[in-house]
Design an enzyme around this catalytic site. Structure first.
Site, PDB file in Angstrom:
ATOM      1  N   ASP A 192      -3.486  -3.033  -0.197  1.00 33.25           N
ATOM      2  CA  ASP A 192      -4.820  -2.440  -0.096  1.00 33.25           C
ATOM      3  C   ASP A 192      -5.848  -3.556  -0.224  1.00 33.25           C
ATOM      4  OD1 ASP A 192      -4.945   0.198   0.393  1.00 33.25           O
ATOM      5  OD2 ASP A 192      -5.254   0.830  -1.692  1.00 33.25           O
ATOM      6  N   GLU A 236      -7.879   0.870   4.933  1.00 30.27           N
ATOM      7  CA  GLU A 236      -7.769  -0.532   4.510  1.00 30.27           C
ATOM      8  C   GLU A 236      -6.371  -0.826   3.982  1.00 30.27           C
ATOM      9  OE1 GLU A 236      -9.266   1.884   2.931  1.00 30.27           O
ATOM     10  OE2 GLU A 236      -9.484   1.539   0.775  1.00 30.27           O
TER      11      GLU A 236
END
Ligand SMILES: [Mg+2]
Length: 328
Positions: A192, A236
């Site tokens: 992430d 993301e």
């Protein structure tokens, strides 16, 4: 490949043990602009066929030693996936011979003596078939190409050019299968971007996309070996599939990945983790067995990712080693 449908450049192999018959056919064909190759036996027909790959074969049935049926069968065996029209030319006009000729791989049948006009009409019709087949093969090729492009697009993330979720899922499944077969360790990393929502809120969505794209480049450049695949799982979130990578190797890889990203110095003004864009990741490694599933791997990597975040982000945590990349 198959030649053009007009007589120019169309090469006909005429096979007959009788010289006079060969001459008669050859003369008509040559006058009409065909290139003629000749053979006087079934075995020499096969040799000429293999060497010259004619566009059409005119084949006598009754010949000493091997007959025309034999030659037709061998020709068919010799051009798997291809098709050269074969026309039997014989003095025997019985229906049974026609049937045997078709069974042996022939396409048509002419009875000797062949009137020139019949021979040329037959050639025209055969050339039409050749041209139709050529067009059909071309269309098929185009279709395959389009399918391959579509399939590639359907597995590619539009922003980063990495694999998308679908592509990743397929690669994970394939990697599990392969690692299971070879009894080799397989690693999955889930990552992430730290505080990415804040990044977007601060710098705007366009900058957010540019940032993801730059991270995508880092991931791509880190996957140079065969069996290493990077993808964007969505938002993301990124994932890496690393074949032949044991636990320790996965930690080394993760550290190198973080160093590569750090070297990019992508500014993240509001991040509480650092001045630059950083990532957190979860690692899972196993030698897959028959119970290993993609879902299981993803779940473990996700749990490890959660631990990495809990420990302060900007690190990878290994599910199996219970260690993060900052620990030695
Ligand atoms: Mg004969």
């Amino acid at each position: 490949m198959i030649s053009l449908p007009n007589s120019d450049g169309c090469r006909v192999l005429v096979v007959d043990d009788q010289r006079s018959t060969r001459l008669a056919l050859t003369m008509v064909l040559k006058q009409a602009g065909y290139t003629v190759l000749e053979a006087d036996s079934a075995t020499s027909a096969l040799e000429v066929f293999q060497r010259e790959r004619p566009d059409v074969v005119m084949l006598d049935i009754e010949m000493p030693q091997h007959d025309g049926y034999w030659a037709a069968s061998r020709i068919r065996e010799n051009e798997v996936g291809n098709w050269t029209p074969i026309v039997f030319v014989s003095g025997m006009s019985m229906e049974l011979n026609l049937w045997r000729g078709v069974e042996a791989g022939g396409d048509d049948y002419l009875v000797k003596p062949v009137p020139p006009v019949v021979l040329l009409a037959k050639m025209r019709s055969i050339q039409r078939q050749i041209e139709m087949r050529r067009q059909w093969l071309f269309a098929l090729q185009e279709l395959r190409h389009a399918n391959a492009t579509l399939s590639h697009l359907s597995e590619t993330d539009g922003l980063t050019g990495l694999l998308n979720r679908r592509g990743l899922d397929r690669h994970i499944e394939a990697a599990i299968h392969q690692a299971h077969q070879r009894r080799k360790p397989l690693t999955l990393l889930l990552c992430d971007v730290d505080h990415f929502k804040l990044y977007n809120d601060t710098l705007g969505h366009q900058a957010g996309d540019d940032c993801l794209s730059a991270i995508g480049d880092v991931f791509r450049s880190s996957c140079q070996r065969e069996g290493q695949h990077a993808g964007r799982y969505g938002g993301e979130e990124f994932a890496l599939v690393l074949s032949d990578t044991p636990k320790s190797g996965a930690m080394t890889f993760a550290r190198a990945l973080m160093n590569l990203l750090a070297a990019q110095r992508l500014p993240h003004p509001k991040s509480s983790t650092g001045d630059w864009v950083t990532i957190s990741g979860g690692i899972t490694t196993c030698i897959p067995d028959e119970h290993t599933s993609a879902q299981g791997l993803i779940q473990r990597a996700d749990e490890a990712l959660y631990v990495a975040k809990g420990r302060g982000r900007n690190r990878f945590f290994s599910y199996e080693m219970r260690l993060d990349t900052l620990q030695k």
